[in-house]
Design a protein around this motif. Structure first.
Motif, PDB file in Angstrom:
ATOM      1  N   LEU A  14      86.767  57.810  76.642  1.00 44.13           N
ATOM      2  CA  LEU A  14      85.408  57.855  77.079  1.00 44.13           C
ATOM      3  C   LEU A  14      85.280  58.096  78.634  1.00 44.13           C
ATOM      4  N   GLU A  15      84.591  58.953  78.963  1.00 48.72           N
ATOM      5  CA  GLU A  15      84.710  59.588  80.599  1.00 48.72           C
ATOM      6  C   GLU A  15      83.741  58.519  81.151  1.00 48.72           C
ATOM      7  N   VAL A  16      84.113  57.963  82.206  1.00 49.95           N
ATOM      8  CA  VAL A  16      83.629  56.490  82.927  1.00 49.95           C
ATOM      9  C   VAL A  16      83.288  56.951  84.412  1.00 49.95           C
ATOM     10  N   MET A  30      88.813  48.095  89.058  1.00 48.92           N
ATOM     11  CA  MET A  30      87.808  48.152  87.758  1.00 48.92           C
ATOM     12  C   MET A  30      88.320  49.324  86.920  1.00 48.92           C
ATOM     13  N   ALA A  31      88.406  50.523  87.575  1.00 44.13           N
ATOM     14  CA  ALA A  31      88.693  51.672  87.156  1.00 44.13           C
ATOM     15  C   ALA A  31      89.871  51.716  86.431  1.00 44.13           C
ATOM     16  N   LEU A  32      91.135  51.213  86.950  1.00 48.48           N
ATOM     17  CA  LEU A  32      92.601  51.185  86.610  1.00 48.48           C
ATOM     18  C   LEU A  32      92.399  50.126  85.298  1.00 48.48           C
ATOM     19  N   HIS A  33      91.613  48.935  85.390  1.00 52.83           N
ATOM     20  CA  HIS A  33      91.620  48.391  84.135  1.00 52.83           C
ATOM     21  C   HIS A  33      90.856  49.015  82.849  1.00 52.83           C
ATOM     22  N   LEU A  34      89.939  49.710  83.092  1.00 53.03           N
ATOM     23  CA  LEU A  34      89.179  50.502  82.151  1.00 53.03           C
ATOM     24  C   LEU A  34      90.044  51.167  81.674  1.00 53.03           C
ATOM     25  N   ALA A  35      91.037  52.331  82.432  1.00 54.97           N
ATOM     26  CA  ALA A  35      91.881  53.022  81.976  1.00 54.97           C
ATOM     27  C   ALA A  35      92.857  52.550  80.992  1.00 54.97           C
ATOM     28  N   ARG A  36      93.529  51.496  81.589  1.00 55.54           N
ATOM     29  CA  ARG A  36      94.651  50.839  80.999  1.00 55.54           C
ATOM     30  C   ARG A  36      94.391  50.028  79.706  1.00 55.54           C
ATOM     31  N   GLU A  37      93.472  49.301  79.714  1.00 55.28           N
ATOM     32  CA  GLU A  37      93.047  48.388  78.645  1.00 55.28           C
ATOM     33  C   GLU A  37      91.914  48.931  77.616  1.00 55.28           C
ATOM     34  N   HIS A  38      91.310  49.968  77.813  1.00 55.43           N
ATOM     35  CA  HIS A  38      90.415  50.603  77.002  1.00 55.43           C
ATOM     36  C   HIS A  38      90.633  52.152  76.799  1.00 55.43           C
ATOM     37  N   GLY A  39      91.732  52.653  77.404  1.00 58.70           N
ATOM     38  CA  GLY A  39      91.632  54.072  76.960  1.00 58.70           C
ATOM     39  C   GLY A  39      90.794  55.125  77.610  1.00 58.70           C
ATOM     40  N   ALA A  40      90.239  54.672  78.590  1.00 57.40           N
ATOM     41  CA  ALA A  40      88.953  55.351  79.233  1.00 57.40           C
ATOM     42  C   ALA A  40      89.621  56.406  80.326  1.00 57.40           C
ATOM     43  N   ARG A  41      88.944  57.589  80.642  1.00 60.46           N
ATOM     44  CA  ARG A  41      89.136  58.550  81.647  1.00 60.46           C
ATOM     45  C   ARG A  41      88.008  58.021  82.690  1.00 60.46           C
ATOM     46  N   VAL A  42      88.490  57.701  83.825  1.00 59.69           N
ATOM     47  CA  VAL A  42      87.600  57.232  84.789  1.00 59.69           C
ATOM     48  C   VAL A  42      87.785  57.797  86.046  1.00 59.69           C
ATOM     49  N   THR A  43      86.570  58.360  86.760  1.00 61.34           N
ATOM     50  CA  THR A  43      86.404  58.757  88.317  1.00 61.34           C
ATOM     51  C   THR A  43      85.936  57.867  89.027  1.00 61.34           C
ATOM     52  N   GLY A  44      86.646  57.263  89.971  1.00 64.52           N
ATOM     53  CA  GLY A  44      86.023  56.386  90.918  1.00 64.52           C
ATOM     54  C   GLY A  44      85.488  57.010  92.132  1.00 64.52           C
ATOM     55  N   ILE A  45      84.454  56.725  92.777  1.00 68.23           N
ATOM     56  CA  ILE A  45      84.025  57.382  94.051  1.00 68.23           C
ATOM     57  C   ILE A  45      83.732  56.368  95.024  1.00 68.23           C
ATOM     58  N   THR A  46      83.933  56.444  96.192  1.00 63.46           N
ATOM     59  CA  THR A  46      83.755  55.711  97.408  1.00 63.46           C
ATOM     60  C   THR A  46      83.508  56.245  98.519  1.00 63.46           C
ATOM     61  N   ASP A  79      75.884  62.886  95.316  1.00 61.03           N
ATOM     62  CA  ASP A  79      76.545  64.390  95.067  1.00 61.03           C
ATOM     63  C   ASP A  79      77.015  64.576  93.580  1.00 61.03           C
ATOM     64  N   TRP A  80      76.977  63.486  92.680  1.00 67.94           N
ATOM     65  CA  TRP A  80      77.761  63.471  91.453  1.00 67.94           C
ATOM     66  C   TRP A  80      76.608  64.285  90.657  1.00 67.94           C
ATOM     67  N   LYS A  81      77.259  65.197  89.872  1.00 67.65           N
ATOM     68  CA  LYS A  81      76.288  66.152  88.948  1.00 67.65           C
ATOM     69  C   LYS A  81      76.937  66.436  87.529  1.00 67.65           C
ATOM     70  N   HIS A  82      78.221  65.631  87.263  1.00 66.71           N
ATOM     71  CA  HIS A  82      78.755  65.927  85.984  1.00 66.71           C
ATOM     72  C   HIS A  82      78.274  64.779  84.963  1.00 66.71           C
ATOM     73  N   PRO A  83      77.850  65.187  83.755  1.00 66.13           N
ATOM     74  CA  PRO A  83      77.306  64.038  82.886  1.00 66.13           C
ATOM     75  C   PRO A  83      78.699  63.194  82.391  1.00 66.13           C
ATOM     76  N   VAL A  84      78.518  61.937  82.150  1.00 61.41           N
ATOM     77  CA  VAL A  84      79.644  61.056  81.608  1.00 61.41           C
ATOM     78  C   VAL A  84      79.058  60.053  80.511  1.00 61.41           C
ATOM     79  N   ASP A  85      80.097  59.675  79.863  1.00 65.61           N
ATOM     80  CA  ASP A  85      79.736  58.581  78.734  1.00 65.61           C
ATOM     81  C   ASP A  85      79.382  57.266  79.357  1.00 65.61           C
ATOM     82  N   ARG A  86      79.941  56.933  80.349  1.00 64.79           N
ATOM     83  CA  ARG A  86      79.560  55.469  80.749  1.00 64.79           C
ATOM     84  C   ARG A  86      79.477  55.641  82.255  1.00 64.79           C
ATOM     85  N   ILE A  87      78.762  54.772  83.041  1.00 67.20           N
ATOM     86  CA  ILE A  87      78.626  54.338  84.316  1.00 67.20           C
ATOM     87  C   ILE A  87      78.900  53.087  84.560  1.00 67.20           C
TER      88      ILE A  87
END
Length: 418
Positions: free
Chosen positions: A176-178, A188-204, A235-243
């Motif tokens: 799932l793209e998060v 949080m991003a690392l946790h979701l990727a490691r434990e749930h197999g998500a593909r995560v983009t974190g913005i700051t 500035d985010w424009k790309h649709p994702v599965d989860r936010i």
């Protein structure tokens, strides 16, 4: 003396002992009921004068300067007594006036276009990274932890917070793209990727956090699943599965709530799910304390749900679940205060005594905001469609229990995922 008359009126519960600059000691006893006892040492006339005219700003500034100090008590005990009486009694007349001033300015103070947002974030989050490592948990979760019993360690409670949030995201399939809005140091991003197999983009908007988060992803071998970008949420424009967004909404500003939720809706796929976690206030709309605005979080504000939900409604999103966390952040900050005190010498070596006093006052005041001043945390789950999620919350509870059971059977131990 003006300040003497103010304290006589202000202290309705407990006892405040004050030593004035000339050495005179005066005791103020409340008559409205029992309360704590504390002491205040006023070391010069400037402190007395400023506390008489603008206490919301002056109390913290004079503590930083050394113009006042706790007398035979801790800073927490002194501030607790003052906050208790400010909230339950007649209050300080000058502070009531300043509250009206802050209310009148709040839309200007919270105007956060992209450039100003980046400067505001840098003010607090681009400090020396070692500072945060000295009082946060190992994962550097700089937000409210989750204390089911109140007896958890900070590391345990922060891990439980991540699981609690993950359960509401319904991460029911791999890849799932998060999007993580306001990703902090990446935990949080690392946790979701490691434990749930998500593909995560974190913005700051913090360059310090960005550098650390990218390094952590590489060290964990997750750079193929997690990436971090220096980017404004607008500035985010790309649709994702989860936010997911944890502890960022306080920096959005009331002028921008509609834009924030329109952006969330536009970034969610039709069957997407979002979870927003933020500090709020239970007593309705207000304004940010002047000292906090000046020294800690310029442009920041913790909103009442009555200010947030209209923007959600206008966006067309469904608020599919709302949870209020009451004392969880008070427990979290109590842990931070103890760790800060234990590492005070190391922190002073990074900055100076004035900085340490500033941060001590910030942590004390923040904890009391949740214990005495009606602050809490809220979590809102959002979807584009009312059919996206099951009809009941059972799936959240089942998911959370499943994570706990899996961790108990994992040879790495329950904290290895943090």
């Amino acid at each position: 003396m003006l300040f003497d008359r103010i304290l006589t009126r202000l202290i309705t519960r407990g006892t405040l002992t004050v030593r004035y600059p000339d050495g005179h000691i005066r005791e103020y006893r409340g008559t409205a009921g029992p309360g704590p006892a504390a002491g205040l040492d006023l070391r010069d006339k400037r402190a007395v004068r400023r506390l008489s005219t603008n206490p919301g700003l002056a109390f913290g500034e004079e503590y930083m300067r050394g113009g006042l100090a706790p007398l035979n008590c801790t800073l927490f005990e002194l501030t607790d007594l003052m906050v208790l009486n400010m909230m339950e009694g007649a209050g300080h007349p000058a502070e009531k006036l300043m509250e009206w001033v802050r209310w009148g300015r709040r839309r200007f103070d919270q105007l956060n276009p992209a450039g100003r947002s980046r400067r505001n974030v840098a003010h607090h989050y681009d400090l020396n990274g070692r500072l945060y490592a000295l009082f946060l948990d190992r994962d550097r979760q700089y937000s409210c932890a989750w204390f089911p019993t109140g007896e958890e360690t900070l590391e345990e409670a922060q891990l439980l917070k991540k699981r609690h949030i993950a359960s509401k995201l319904k991460l029911d399939r791999p890849d799932l793209e998060v999007l993580d809005i306001g990703c902090g140091w990446g935990g949080m991003a690392l946790h979701l990727a490691r434990e749930h197999g998500a593909r995560v983009t974190g913005i700051t908007l913090s360059t310090e956090q960005l550098e650390t988060a990218r390094a952590r992803a590489a060290e964990a071998g997750l750079s193929d699943r997690v990436r971090f970008e220096l980017m404004d949420y607008r500035d985010w424009k790309h649709p994702v599965d989860r936010i997911v967004s944890v502890g960022m909404f306080e920096h959005v500003g009331i002028d921008h709530y509609r834009t924030f939720f329109r952006t969330v809706k536009g970034a969610l796929k039709e069957d997407g799910v979002a979870l927003i976690h933020a500090i709020g206030r239970a007593d309705g709309p207000g304004s940010t304390n002047a000292w906090i605005t000046k020294y800690i979080f310029p442009g920041g504000y913790s909103p009442a749900l009555s200010e947030v939900l209209p923007a959600v409604e206008r966006s067309g999103l469904w608020a599919t679940d709302i949870e209020v966390l009451r004392l969880h952040y008070a427990h979290t900050i109590a842990h931070w205060r103890r760790r800060f005190a234990a590492n005070r010498d190391a922190i002073q070596s990074l900055y100076d005594e004035r900085f340490c006093r500033m941060f001590e006052f910030y942590l004390v005041g923040s904890e009391l905001a949740f214990r005495r001043m009606g602050h809490m945390n809220w979590q809102i789950q959002l979807t584009r469609s009312m059919e996206t999620l099951p009809l009941t919350r059972d799936y959240m509870v089942d998911a959370e229990r499943g994570m706990a059971a899996e961790a108990r059977h994992d040879a790495r131990g329950p904290l290895a995922t943090g």
